[in-house]
Design an enzyme around this catalytic site. Structure first.
Site, PDB file in Angstrom:
ATOM      1  CG  HIS A  20       8.854 -26.161  -7.436  1.00  0.00           C
ATOM      2  ND1 HIS A  20       9.722 -26.898  -8.180  1.00  0.00           N
ATOM      3  CD2 HIS A  20       9.618 -25.234  -6.801  1.00  0.00           C
ATOM      4  CE1 HIS A  20      10.951 -26.452  -8.010  1.00  0.00           C
ATOM      5  NE2 HIS A  20      10.914 -25.438  -7.175  1.00  0.00           N
ATOM      6  CG  ASP A  28       4.221   0.433  -6.832  1.00  0.00           C
ATOM      7  OD1 ASP A  28       3.336   0.254  -7.703  1.00  0.00           O
ATOM      8  OD2 ASP A  28       5.383   0.757  -7.122  1.00  0.00           O
ATOM      9  CG  HIS A  98       9.396  -1.030 -14.247  1.00  0.00           C
ATOM     10  ND1 HIS A  98       9.011  -1.641 -13.078  1.00  0.00           N
ATOM     11  CD2 HIS A  98       8.353  -0.248 -14.623  1.00  0.00           C
ATOM     12  CE1 HIS A  98       7.785  -1.248 -12.763  1.00  0.00           C
ATOM     13  NE2 HIS A  98       7.369  -0.402 -13.685  1.00  0.00           N
ATOM     14  CE1 TYR A 120      10.712   1.486 -12.086  1.00  0.00           C
ATOM     15  CE2 TYR A 120      11.746   3.222 -10.791  1.00  0.00           C
ATOM     16  CZ  TYR A 120      11.280   2.743 -12.001  1.00  0.00           C
ATOM     17  OH  TYR A 120      11.380   3.522 -13.119  1.00  0.00           O
ATOM     18  CB  ALA A 121       7.566  -0.405  -3.540  1.00  0.00           C
ATOM     19  CG  ASN A 122       6.055  -2.908  -8.121  1.00  0.00           C
ATOM     20  OD1 ASN A 122       4.937  -2.769  -7.653  1.00  0.00           O
ATOM     21  ND2 ASN A 122       6.655  -1.954  -8.827  1.00  0.00           N
TER      22      ASN A 122
END
Length: 131
Positions: A20, A28, A98, A120-122
């Site tokens: 948990h 990316d 970021h 920013y594809a994270n």
């Protein structure tokens, strides 16, 4: 041989070991991966596999309590942000800068690097519980 869920043995092992609030990052191809964090590199060429493809498979196999994204994705990659919100309906969403996002990745159990080459594809997925 597994029939369902994540077939990649490294990803399956990480997901099985999560407790948990542990975190896994789907990234990316440009996100820096901190020293000491497990790197699972799936990138084979620009765009393959895509961030959203990997996110879907991992999300289908993981209890997710919270999702953390860089706030820059809202303006700089609105389409990906919308798709993340569409695919992940249940968990709470948190947006950070970021720079803060990169700091958070230092505590991840693993970072899964995709071939995605859009800004920013994270995402940081925070493990929930199955009960």
């Amino acid at each position: 041989m597994k029939k369902h869920g994540v077939l990649n043995s490294e990803i399956a092992a990480v997901l099985a070991s999560l407790g948990h609030t542990d975190t896994v990052v789907i990234a990316d191809c440009g996100l820096p991966i901190p020293d000491g964090v497990k790197r699972i590199d799936l990138a084979v060429e620009i765009g393959k596999p895509s961030f959203l493809e990997v996110l879907q498979v991992v999300a289908d196999d993981m209890a997710i309590e919270k999702v953390t994204l860089a706030e820059e994705v809202i303006i700089n990659n609105a389409e990906v942000n919308k798709e993340i919100e569409r695919k992940l309906i249940e968990p709470a969403f948190e947006y950070v800068s970021h720079e803060q996002f990169k700091e958070h990745t230092k505590k991840a159990k693993a970072i899964i690097r995709t071939g995605e080459a859009t800004p920013y594809a994270n995402v940081i997925l925070h493990a929930g519980v199955i009960f």
